[in-house]
Enzyme design. Structure first.
Site, short mmCIF file in Angstrom:
data_model
loop_
_atom_site.label_atom_id
_atom_site.label_comp_id
_atom_site.label_asym_id
_atom_site.label_seq_id
_atom_site.Cartn_x
_atom_site.Cartn_y
_atom_site.Cartn_z
CE LYS A 136 42.81 51.90 33.64
NZ LYS A 136 42.95 52.52 32.29
NE ARG B 232 38.20 49.77 23.36
CZ ARG B 232 39.25 50.61 22.87
NH1 ARG B 232 39.91 50.33 21.70
NH2 ARG B 232 39.66 51.66 23.50
N1 BES Z 1 38.55 53.12 31.67
C1 BES Z 1 39.61 53.38 30.75
C2 BES Z 1 39.58 54.73 30.21
C3 BES Z 1 39.85 55.96 31.09
C4 BES Z 1 40.84 56.09 31.55
C5 BES Z 1 38.62 56.67 31.55
C6 BES Z 1 41.01 57.30 32.61
C7 BES Z 1 38.68 57.62 32.14
C8 BES Z 1 40.10 58.24 32.68
C9 BES Z 1 39.72 52.28 29.59
O1 BES Z 1 39.09 51.22 30.20
C10 BES Z 1 41.03 52.35 29.21
O2 BES Z 1 41.96 52.04 30.11
N2 BES Z 1 41.25 52.49 28.05
C11 BES Z 1 42.73 52.51 27.57
C12 BES Z 1 42.56 51.77 26.03
C13 BES Z 1 43.79 51.43 25.51
C14 BES Z 1 44.32 50.18 26.14
C15 BES Z 1 43.51 50.98 23.90
C16 BES Z 1 43.14 53.93 27.46
O3 BES Z 1 42.52 54.88 27.35
O4 BES Z 1 44.49 53.72 27.53
ZN ZN Z 2 40.62 49.77 30.89
#
Ligand code: BES
Ligand code: ZN
Ligand code: ZN
Length: 461
Positions: free
Chosen positions: A242, A316
């Site tokens: 990230k 997921r």
């Molecule tokens: N934990 C994150 C989602 C998240 C982001 C929750 C900010 C709360 C605040 C999740 O694991 C994630 O990174 N999801 C990605 C999915 C994408 C790579 C398909 C997202 O939401 O960008």
């Molecule tokens: Zn994630």
């Protein structure tokens, strides 16, 4: 916080009396008789609705803390508003839940006493019935469970590892003899072929664990309600790391897990006569030489193979194995709660969580209980057509989609593949991962979902 019942205000000078005023401003003053009065401006009293009432309890505590008032007297009769109809039980419960929520601060790591300002006691006056007493008692139970969930969620990733989270589950089990807790380690998970959880956790020095909590207080053969919570104790994104600021709150990526653990504990404390299970797959998502990679293919417990398009869509994958495990219980209902996608917050803003379910009745009930409890939910569609977007090139399905759109729906569509024959709903709590200004809550986790799930467990049949 102690809540005590007195028909009239006790004659003690350190107890401030709450006065609700129809003005906008709030202030503290000393009356002509020498009484300290906390005057809270709540605006036009005929405009109070359930949503405003839910924050009213918090405003009282927030304002008292700001003025360093430790003891407050409230008269319940002041909480009757024109055109606002709520049963005495509901009124008391809502107030108590929100008193507790607002009285919480995450001070475990603060070394200065001046950071520990709390309201110690609330004296409740007026005509107090048994229903009202029950409402306060239940509200305090739920409130303290919400705060328990917030404590775990707020704890930084270095101190809240999968192992620590599992230990917290065991502690809950130790305190409640009706709750049985089992923890699966990675060897047991390997035996069960939980390739999803094991795959996600490969990059971390912290071993994954799988929490199983059982509270069986229903009829012997009654099918249980199973709650599943995402337990990613830190989500760096993995190899698809990230960007800087997006990592910041990711120690709270186990908020679904802390939520279901505490909803189950609340059920036990409220002595709900049902069979309930909470499952929390716990792992840390880290980049390293041993991490799962984009392009890797994982075989989940269900047998379905998953192509890893993005290592940041890890939740997921964990939940896939947990949903498959849930089937062992022949559950009547399965609800998963997860900080699954940033896209849910893009879609809804930060005031409601998303609910997605193929079962309209279940989703409608959850939305309705969300409205009642203050854990607001908003439905998103889960049409079959979305399945096109997660087709895998070399495996059965992909953990991410090709377009930039509808990420929250795509996440739920992925989960749906593992919940096909279940009466299932998915709640994406990402939008409410932290409190926002105007919530009158401490910074950090707001314990989203605990109030909702507790209501649901009380209600569902
Ligand atoms: N934990 C994150 C989602 C998240 C982001 C929750 C900010 C709360 C605040 C999740 O694991 C994630 O990174 N999801 C990605 C999915 C994408 C790579 C398909 C997202 O939401 O960008
Ligand atoms: Zn994630
Ligand atoms: Zn995550």
């Amino acid at each position: 916080m102690k809540i005590a019942f007195y028909p009239k205000k006790p004659q003690k000078s350190d107890i401030a009396r709450l006065q609700l005023s129809g003005q906008k401003d709030s202030f503290v003053f000393v009356s002509q008789t020498g009484e300290k009065i906390l005057s809270l401006g709540i605006g036009p009293k005929d405009k109070i609705n359930l949503r405003k009432f839910i924050t009213l309890g918090r405003k009282i505590i927030f304002f008292a803390k700001k003025n360093r008032i430790k003891k407050i007297f409230i008269n319940l009769d002041d909480f009757d508003f024109p055109g606002f109809d709520l049963s005495p039980y509901e009124k008391a419960r809502t107030l108590a839940e929100n008193f507790e929520m607002a009285n919480f601060e995450f001070v475990k790591y603060k070394t200065n006493d001046s950071d520990r300002i709390f309201v110690k006691e609330i004296f409740v006056g007026g005509d107090i019935s048994r229903d009202i007493k029950d409402g306060f008692e239940h509200g305090q139970i739920v409130g303290s469970m919400i705060n328990g969930a917030r404590d775990l969620s707020n704890t930084h990733g270095g101190a809240m590892t999968p192992k620590v989270l599992s230990r917290e589950a065991q502690l809950i089990g130790k305190k409640n003899r009706r709750i049985k807790v089992r923890i699966l380690d990675k060897n047991k998970m390997a035996k069960l072929k939980m390739g999803g959880i094991l795959g996600v956790s490969k990059g971390s020095c912290q071993d994954p664990y799988f929490i199983i909590m059982e509270y069986f207080n229903g009829k012997k053969n009654e099918q249980p309600a199973v709650l599943v919570g995402k337990g990613v104790t830190f989500d760096s994104g993995g190899i698809n790391l990230k960007p800087d600021e997006y990592c910041m709150d990711m120690h709270m990526d186990m908020s679904g897990g802390s939520c279901v653990m505490h909803a189950l504990e609340a059920a036990a404390k409220l002595k709900i006569k049902k069979n309930i299970v909470a499952l929390v797959p716990c792992a840390e998502n880290m980049p390293s030489g041993s991490s799962y990679r984009p392009g890797d293919i994982l075989k989940t417990m269900s047998g379905i193979t998953v192509e890893v398009a993005n290592t940041d869509a890890e939740g997921r994958i964990l939940l896939a194995d947990a949903l498959t495990y849930a089937k062992k219980y022949n559950p009547k209902i399965v609800i998963d709660v997860a900080t699954l996608t940033g896209a849910a917050a893009v879609a809804l803003g930060q005031r409601a969580c998303a609910v997605l379910s193929p079962e309209k009745k279940l989703s409608d009930l959850l939305v309705c209980l969300g409205e009642k409890s203050g854990d607001f939910l908003w439905p998103l569609p889960l049409w079959e057509e979305f399945e096109e977007d997660i087709k895998g090139d070399f495996a059965d399905i992909s953990n991410s989609h090709k377009t930039r759109y509808g990420g929250a729906i795509i996440g739920a569509t992925f989960l749906h593949k593992f919940a096909k024959d279940l009466n299932w709903a998915h709640i994406d709590i990402s939008p409410r991962i932290t409190s926002i200004e105007g919530d009158y809550l401490a910074k950090g986790s707001c314990g989203a979902g605990v109030r909702l799930l507790t209501r649901f467990l009380e209600k569902c049949d």
